[in-house]
Design an enzyme around this catalytic site. Structure first.
Site, PDB file in Angstrom:
ATOM      1  N   TYR A   1       0.847  -1.190   0.000  1.00 25.91           N
ATOM      2  CA  TYR A   1       0.000   0.000   0.000  1.00 25.91           C
ATOM      3  C   TYR A   1       0.887   1.247   0.000  1.00 25.91           C
ATOM      4  O   TYR A   1       1.578   1.529   0.978  1.00 25.91           O
ATOM      5  CB  TYR A   1      -0.930   0.017   1.205  1.00 25.91           C
ATOM      6  CG  TYR A   1      -1.986  -1.063   1.218  1.00 25.91           C
ATOM      7  CD1 TYR A   1      -2.271  -1.830   0.083  1.00 25.91           C
ATOM      8  CD2 TYR A   1      -2.725  -1.332   2.368  1.00 25.91           C
ATOM      9  CE1 TYR A   1      -3.230  -2.819   0.102  1.00 25.91           C
ATOM     10  CE2 TYR A   1      -3.701  -2.318   2.390  1.00 25.91           C
ATOM     11  CZ  TYR A   1      -3.946  -3.057   1.256  1.00 25.91           C
ATOM     12  OH  TYR A   1      -4.911  -4.049   1.277  1.00 25.91           O
TER      13      TYR A   1
ATOM     14  N   GLY B   1     -15.618  -1.157  -3.875  1.00 24.43           N
ATOM     15  CA  GLY B   1     -14.718  -0.193  -4.498  1.00 24.43           C
ATOM     16  C   GLY B   1     -15.349   1.159  -4.747  1.00 24.43           C
ATOM     17  O   GLY B   1     -14.876   1.924  -5.582  1.00 24.43           O
ATOM     18  N   GLY B   2     -16.425   1.483  -4.026  1.00 24.19           N
ATOM     19  CA  GLY B   2     -17.086   2.773  -4.184  1.00 24.19           C
ATOM     20  C   GLY B   2     -18.437   2.699  -4.860  1.00 24.19           C
ATOM     21  O   GLY B   2     -19.209   3.658  -4.833  1.00 24.19           O
TER      22      GLY B   2
ATOM     23  N   GLY C   1     -26.902   8.068 -15.907  1.00 23.39           N
ATOM     24  CA  GLY C   1     -27.018   9.388 -16.499  1.00 23.39           C
ATOM     25  C   GLY C   1     -26.136  10.431 -15.868  1.00 23.39           C
ATOM     26  O   GLY C   1     -25.936  11.512 -16.431  1.00 23.39           O
TER      27      GLY C   1
END
Length: 344
Positions: free
Chosen positions: A56, A212-213, A222
């Site tokens: 990381y 992941g969000g 849209g």
């Protein structure tokens, strides 16, 4: 009050929410002082397990965690880190060999400013390396007191079983925990990984519970696609035009409606769902900002009713990953043609 859970059969008690630190350092929050404040707030809120990895931000995340645990906080934290990923140009600066493990654990201990690691995890499988080679080195580290327990991350069911078999037959320390990907949108581990973990009494620390969000509420049909460092690194996982991602978008929107009807945020629904599974010990949250941490704290107190859980099963069937890329690991026998073609 936090209700702590058993990490498998180790006797160690950990919080249902684990603090992941992948977003501290060059990959995300580059402000060390701010990252330390976030870590301290998580600990003050009842979280007692921190998960990091040597790769990381090239070790920077471990360094930040070490700073946060200075001044007497280390003894109260179950500290987990991982090895396997490449950290240099030398061909031996990665992998699951004894040579690399013995070298890299010293680097992690130095960066973390600690004398021991509670849970040292094999970040990914390496089929070309004998599992006994890996477990032998890790067992020696347990006996030396440099690590307390051995874990794996994103291992397939057969590899998890192989690890248990190898430990029993070769007299090695056994793997006590697995860290798989698990979320409302990636339920593939429900088929075999979680039942195998339960069979062998493993703790389960699930990563990417917010997909992941995708389960933060930022992805909408849209709307302009959100930008993030993760999306830049893993573009295929976030390309809305891809069929699997289009399915994720549709499911995320349906789940957002369900969360609203239940009086919850989508984040709360996502985390509570992961923690609802009886085999999951902790869900690893990975905030980059103080606000993101705040939005996730307390999700372990949320109870989902059977009607909500049934609706979730209708939106994303049990045991299904909407996108194959969310499995976290694809074995070489699938990706390398020479391993599945005689003519090659």
């Amino acid at each position: 009050m936090t209700e702590y859970r058993n990490l498998g059969r180790t006797g160690v008690r950990v919080s249902p929410l684990a603090l992941g630190t992948m977003m501290f350092g060059a990959r995300g929050n580059t402000d060390h002082d701010d990252s330390v404040r976030i870590i301290h707030h998580a600990l003050d809120s009842g979280i007692n397990i921190i998960d990091t990895a040597d790769v990381y931000s090239g070790g920077e995340s471990e360094t930040i965690v070490g700073k946060a645990l200075a001044g007497g906080r280390r003894d109260d934290v179950v500290l987990a880190t991982k090895f396997h990923g490449r950290l240099g140009d030398d061909p031996n600066e990665s992998g699951n060999s004894r040579r690399w493990i013995i070298r890299e654990v010293e680097n992690s201990l130095r960066r973390l400013s600690t004398d021991w690691i509670d849970l040292y995890q094999v970040h990914r499988p390496e089929p070309g390396t004998d599992f006994d080679e890996t477990l032998g080195a890790l067992s020696d580290l347990v006996h030396q007191g440099k690590i307390r327990y051995i874990g794996t991350s994103t291992f397939e069911p057969s590899a998890i079983v192989e690890g248990q078999w190898t430990a029993e037959r070769r007299g090695r320390e056994r793997v006590v925990a697995e860290q798989p990907p698990y979320s409302l949108l990636a339920r593939g581990i429900e088929r075999e990984v979680l039942p195998v973990a339960q069979r062998y009494g493993l703790g389960v620390l699930s990563w990417s519970p917010l997909a992941g969000g995708w389960l933060t509420g930022r992805y909408r049909t849209g709307a302009e696609q959100p930008t993030s460092s993760r999306a830049e690194r893993q573009a295929a996982r976030f390309d809305i035009a891809a069929p699997g991602n289009a399915a994720k978008l549709a499911a995320a929107e349906a789940l957002a409606v369900l969360a609203d009807e239940a009086g919850l945020t989508l984040v709360q629904l996502a985390l509570a769902f992961v923690l609802e599974h009886p085999v999951v010990t902790s869900a690893i949250i990975g905030p980059r900002t103080f606000g993101q941490l705040e939005s996730q704290l307390g999700a372990d107190k949320v109870q989902l009713g059977r009607d909500v859980l049934d609706r979730i099963d209708e939106i994303v069937p049990p045991g299904v990953n909407l996108s194959a890329l969310d499995a976290g690991y694809t074995p070489a026998v699938v990706t390398e043609a020479s391993l599945r073609r005689r003519s090659a």
